[in-house]
Design a protein around this motif. Structure first.
Motif, PDB file in Angstrom:
ATOM      1  N   THR A  67      -2.184  -2.511  -2.864  1.00 52.17           N
ATOM      2  CA  THR A  67      -4.084  -1.349  -3.326  1.00 52.17           C
ATOM      3  C   THR A  67      -3.100  -0.717  -2.067  1.00 52.17           C
ATOM      4  OG1 THR A  67      -4.937  -3.595  -2.469  1.00 52.17           O
ATOM      5  CG2 THR A  67      -4.963  -2.888  -5.048  1.00 52.17           C
ATOM      6  N   ALA A  90       1.732   2.281  -2.401  1.00 52.22           N
ATOM      7  CA  ALA A  90       1.319   2.288  -2.939  1.00 52.22           C
ATOM      8  C   ALA A  90      -0.323   3.795  -3.119  1.00 52.22           C
ATOM      9  CB  ALA A  90      -0.374   1.485  -2.822  1.00 52.22           C
ATOM     10  N   ARG A 106       1.574   6.782  -2.444  1.00 47.17           N
ATOM     11  CA  ARG A 106       2.785   7.547  -2.306  1.00 47.17           C
ATOM     12  C   ARG A 106       2.697   7.754  -4.335  1.00 47.17           C
ATOM     13  NH1 ARG A 106       7.046   6.277   2.585  1.00 47.17           N
ATOM     14  NH2 ARG A 106       6.140   8.127   3.892  1.00 47.17           N
ATOM     15  N   LYS A 107       2.833   6.340  -4.183  1.00 48.84           N
ATOM     16  CA  LYS A 107       3.122   5.660  -5.759  1.00 48.84           C
ATOM     17  C   LYS A 107       2.081   6.628  -7.131  1.00 48.84           C
ATOM     18  CE  LYS A 107       4.177   1.954  -9.665  1.00 48.84           C
ATOM     19  NZ  LYS A 107       4.810   1.296  -9.599  1.00 48.84           N
ATOM     20  N   ASP A 108       1.162   6.600  -6.648  1.00 48.01           N
ATOM     21  CA  ASP A 108       0.214   5.960  -7.428  1.00 48.01           C
ATOM     22  C   ASP A 108      -2.009   6.861  -6.081  1.00 48.01           C
ATOM     23  OD1 ASP A 108      -2.249   7.052  -9.234  1.00 48.01           O
ATOM     24  OD2 ASP A 108      -1.909   5.290 -10.388  1.00 48.01           O
ATOM     25  N   ALA A 149      -3.913   8.836  -6.751  1.00 52.19           N
ATOM     26  CA  ALA A 149      -5.016   8.488  -7.683  1.00 52.19           C
ATOM     27  C   ALA A 149      -6.165   7.182  -7.387  1.00 52.19           C
ATOM     28  CB  ALA A 149      -5.467   9.084  -8.844  1.00 52.19           C
ATOM     29  N   ARG A 150      -4.842   6.150  -7.931  1.00 57.47           N
ATOM     30  CA  ARG A 150      -5.678   5.016  -7.977  1.00 57.47           C
ATOM     31  C   ARG A 150      -5.505   4.102  -6.581  1.00 57.47           C
ATOM     32  NH1 ARG A 150      -3.226  -0.644  -7.432  1.00 57.47           N
ATOM     33  NH2 ARG A 150      -4.140  -2.155  -8.961  1.00 57.47           N
TER      34      ARG A 150
END
Length: 249
Positions: free
Chosen positions: A53, A58, A60-62, A64-65
């Protein structure tokens, strides 16, 4: 050695040292309402796996999350106020008894307490930058974008994703860390406050100091090597240190 004897010994060591630095971790800020990372039941890492998290991958991958999980916590950091331990270290610096503070914290509380020389080796939450064009913004700009529904927050120039100027998992250490490794040369006394001394490479810094004082609620890997170990809240310990210090002036 009793608690009072330990406080007196810390004061003696500080007065006699010709170069003293403080190294602070999450435990110094818990009394400002900021949870630490490892305390059983309350530690932030018990709720979220930081590798998943709060890492560069994390983000770069998502992205927004990443912001959904982390940003509200960081916003809360920026509303926190320095406590007695932060102010005590700042006072020691003003008295000429402390060269400066090396901190693992990103909460800016040493800066807000008036400290002049702070090396924030994991970065801070005062600014951010674009991951594409490197344009710099205030952290408030990032927060305003997020609150306006822009998740992830983006650069006004190129629309790249913004990221806070903190050292995430998988990041390289920042310039402050490399400056800290230089300034620590010749350190006669290191005051470790609120750090478990388990996160490297920062946890290796006390090994350079001639003597170590550790003020932390729980044991650390350096306890056996320290001149004095106090298992107490940092705020209380530093209030007692400053009270004892005032007796000699």
């Amino acid at each position: 050695m009793s608690y009072n004897q330990k406080i007196k010994e810390i004061v003696r060591l500080v007065r006699e040292s010709k170069k003293t630095l403080a190294l602070t971790g999450a435990g110094i800020s818990t009394e400002s309402g900021i949870p630490d990372y490892r305390s059983p039941g309350t530690g932030l890492w018990e709720k979220h796996d930081p590798a998943k998290t709060a890492s560069l991958s994390a983000l770069r991958k998502d992205p927004a999350r990443f912001y959904s999980v982390n940003l509200n916590r960081w916003i809360a950091f920026n509303h926190a106020k320095p406590n007695a331990a932060h102010y005590a270290l700042t006072q020691l610096e003003k008295m000429g008894l402390l060269t400066g503070v090396i901190t693992q914290n990103i909460d800016s509380l040493h800066v807000r307490s008036g400290a002049a020389r702070v090396w924030e080796v994991h970065g801070h939450l005062r600014t951010c930058h674009c991951m594409e064009c490197r344009e710099s913004y205030s952290f408030d700009y990032l927060v305003q974008n997020f609150k306006s529904g822009d998740n992830p927050p983006r650069c006004a120039k190129c629309k790249g994703v913004l990221r806070p100027d903190v050292v995430l998992f998988e990041d390289r250490m920042n310039e402050d860390f490399y400056q800290a490794t230089q300034v620590i040369s010749g350190c006669q006394l290191m005051l470790v406050a609120g750090s478990s001394l388990t996160v490297y490479p920062v946890a290796g810094l006390p090994g350079v100091a001639k003597q170590i004082v550790i003020i932390n609620r729980t044991p650390t890997p350096y306890d056996e090597e320290a001149a004095v170990v106090v298992h107490e809240n940092t705020g209380q310990a530093f209030q007692d240190i400053m009270a004892e210090m005032s007796k000699g002036f």
